[in-house]
Write a protein that holds these residues in place. Sequence first.
Motif, short mmCIF file in Angstrom:
data_model
loop_
_atom_site.label_atom_id
_atom_site.label_comp_id
_atom_site.label_asym_id
_atom_site.label_seq_id
_atom_site.Cartn_x
_atom_site.Cartn_y
_atom_site.Cartn_z
N HIS A 159 0.84 -1.21 0.00
CA HIS A 159 0.00 0.00 0.00
C HIS A 159 0.87 1.25 0.00
O HIS A 159 0.61 2.20 -0.75
N ALA A 160 1.91 1.26 0.83
CA ALA A 160 2.82 2.40 0.87
C ALA A 160 3.51 2.60 -0.48
O ALA A 160 3.66 3.73 -0.95
N ARG A 161 3.92 1.50 -1.10
CA ARG A 161 4.58 1.59 -2.40
C ARG A 161 3.64 2.21 -3.44
O ARG A 161 4.05 3.05 -4.25
N ARG A 162 2.36 1.83 -3.41
CA ARG A 162 1.42 2.36 -4.39
C ARG A 162 1.13 3.84 -4.15
O ARG A 162 0.96 4.61 -5.10
N VAL A 163 1.07 4.24 -2.88
CA VAL A 163 0.86 5.65 -2.57
C VAL A 163 2.01 6.49 -3.11
O VAL A 163 1.81 7.53 -3.74
N LEU A 164 3.24 6.04 -2.88
CA LEU A 164 4.41 6.77 -3.35
C LEU A 164 4.49 6.75 -4.87
O LEU A 164 4.91 7.74 -5.49
N ARG A 165 4.08 5.66 -5.47
CA ARG A 165 4.19 5.54 -6.92
C ARG A 165 3.25 6.49 -7.65
O ARG A 165 3.58 7.01 -8.73
N ARG A 166 2.08 6.76 -7.07
CA ARG A 166 1.13 7.64 -7.78
C ARG A 166 1.37 9.12 -7.51
O ARG A 166 0.67 9.96 -8.06
N ALA A 167 2.34 9.44 -6.66
CA ALA A 167 2.65 10.84 -6.37
C ALA A 167 3.28 11.50 -7.60
O ALA A 167 4.24 10.98 -8.18
N GLU A 168 2.78 12.66 -7.98
CA GLU A 168 3.28 13.36 -9.17
C GLU A 168 4.09 14.61 -8.83
O GLU A 168 4.66 15.24 -9.72
N ASN A 169 4.16 14.99 -7.56
CA ASN A 169 4.90 16.20 -7.19
C ASN A 169 6.40 15.93 -7.15
O ASN A 169 6.86 14.86 -6.74
N ALA A 170 7.17 16.92 -7.60
CA ALA A 170 8.62 16.76 -7.68
C ALA A 170 9.26 16.60 -6.31
O ALA A 170 10.31 15.95 -6.18
N ASP A 171 8.64 17.18 -5.27
CA ASP A 171 9.22 17.09 -3.92
C ASP A 171 8.60 15.97 -3.10
O ASP A 171 8.52 16.05 -1.87
N ARG A 172 8.16 14.93 -3.75
CA ARG A 172 7.60 13.77 -3.05
C ARG A 172 8.69 13.05 -2.23
O ARG A 172 9.88 13.23 -2.50
N PRO A 173 8.31 12.25 -1.25
CA PRO A 173 9.29 11.53 -0.44
C PRO A 173 10.22 10.69 -1.30
O PRO A 173 9.80 10.12 -2.32
N GLY A 174 11.47 10.57 -0.87
CA GLY A 174 12.47 9.88 -1.66
C GLY A 174 12.70 8.44 -1.26
O GLY A 174 11.89 7.82 -0.56
N GLU A 175 13.84 7.91 -1.67
CA GLU A 175 14.15 6.50 -1.48
C GLU A 175 14.30 6.13 -0.01
O GLU A 175 13.96 5.01 0.39
N GLU A 176 14.79 7.05 0.81
CA GLU A 176 14.94 6.75 2.23
C GLU A 176 13.59 6.43 2.87
O GLU A 176 13.46 5.48 3.65
N THR A 177 12.59 7.24 2.54
CA THR A 177 11.24 6.98 3.06
C THR A 177 10.69 5.67 2.52
O THR A 177 10.11 4.88 3.26
N ALA A 178 10.87 5.45 1.22
CA ALA A 178 10.39 4.21 0.62
C ALA A 178 11.04 2.99 1.28
O ALA A 178 10.38 1.96 1.50
N HIS A 179 12.32 3.10 1.60
CA HIS A 179 13.05 2.00 2.23
C HIS A 179 12.47 1.69 3.61
O HIS A 179 12.27 0.52 3.97
N ARG A 180 12.19 2.72 4.40
CA ARG A 180 11.64 2.51 5.74
C ARG A 180 10.27 1.84 5.67
O ARG A 180 9.94 0.98 6.48
N LEU A 181 9.47 2.24 4.68
CA LEU A 181 8.10 1.72 4.58
C LEU A 181 8.03 0.30 4.04
O LEU A 181 6.96 -0.31 4.05
N ARG A 182 9.15 -0.25 3.62
CA ARG A 182 9.16 -1.64 3.16
C ARG A 182 8.90 -2.62 4.30
O ARG A 182 8.58 -3.79 4.06
N VAL A 183 9.06 -2.15 5.55
CA VAL A 183 8.81 -3.02 6.70
C VAL A 183 7.50 -2.66 7.40
O VAL A 183 7.28 -3.05 8.54
N ALA A 184 6.63 -1.91 6.71
CA ALA A 184 5.31 -1.61 7.27
C ALA A 184 4.46 -2.88 7.24
O ALA A 184 4.41 -3.57 6.23
N PHE A 185 3.80 -3.18 8.36
CA PHE A 185 2.98 -4.39 8.38
C PHE A 185 1.51 -4.10 8.70
O PHE A 185 0.67 -5.00 8.67
N ALA A 186 1.18 -2.83 9.00
CA ALA A 186 -0.21 -2.45 9.23
C ALA A 186 -0.35 -0.96 8.94
O ALA A 186 0.63 -0.21 9.01
N HIS A 187 -1.55 -0.54 8.57
CA HIS A 187 -1.75 0.88 8.27
C HIS A 187 -3.17 1.31 8.59
O HIS A 187 -4.07 0.48 8.77
N HIS A 188 -3.34 2.62 8.66
CA HIS A 188 -4.64 3.23 8.96
C HIS A 188 -4.77 4.49 8.11
O HIS A 188 -3.85 5.31 8.04
#
Length: 258
Positions: A159-188
Amino acid sequence: MNDPHDPYETTETHVERLLGRALNSFELPDSTVERLETALAHSSALHSSHHSSTLHRSTYRHTYLLADGTALSLWELVHNGGRDGAEHHELYADEAEATLAASRLPVTFDGEWGVERSGVLSNDPDDELENDLEVLTALLSRPVPRQPRMYVPDNSADHARRVLRRAENADRPGEETAHRLRVAFAHHITQAFGRQCPVEGRDAGFTLYEHAFLLLDGSEMSLWEVEHTATPDGRHMCEVYEDENTAREAMESRARVR
């Protein structure tokens, strides 16, 4: 799992009922309707909801297992946003379309979110625009009332990956944020803001969502998603930010484009 309202309802009956009550079922692609005819089982779940003194709105995801082994999802928007105040059902084959339709519904906030207009009425479009922008700015400046989070383990890293993937703004979160969210196991997911505002002579919808994630180490992390139609051609656009203030500033900036 079948419909929680009627666990004994067959999938065929469920599809017929869903299509029959949707005001816009005729807009579904023929290919989608044809595939639904082969549905063997289904599962329905509440995806998001908003309730205020005047508006009740919920979005449901209906997922079907088809005879060829594939899955198909439909997104149902249930609301009382019509002129008669009655409950209406709309059906969409794509989540983004359902989200956009929900953002276009009139929203009236009450309590802490209430904003009242006062002053002399004017027929000048510029005055009306300024009034709308003042209301939008006032709403954007208010903090989100914090509600207890109910984290749901539901393929949250994807889910986190899809949220980041659809972001179109140039200042969207980068790879560091994406890396941290790879270990997300629940969301709200929480809707923090929703309103329509005139931009360059036409209505544009603005919606702000907080995607809160629970990580394996017990820490929490949020992505703030702005969905709006303040684009040159009126198309739906998603922007994602790492903090709430930046997301709200981006919305206000978009709303002030003349």
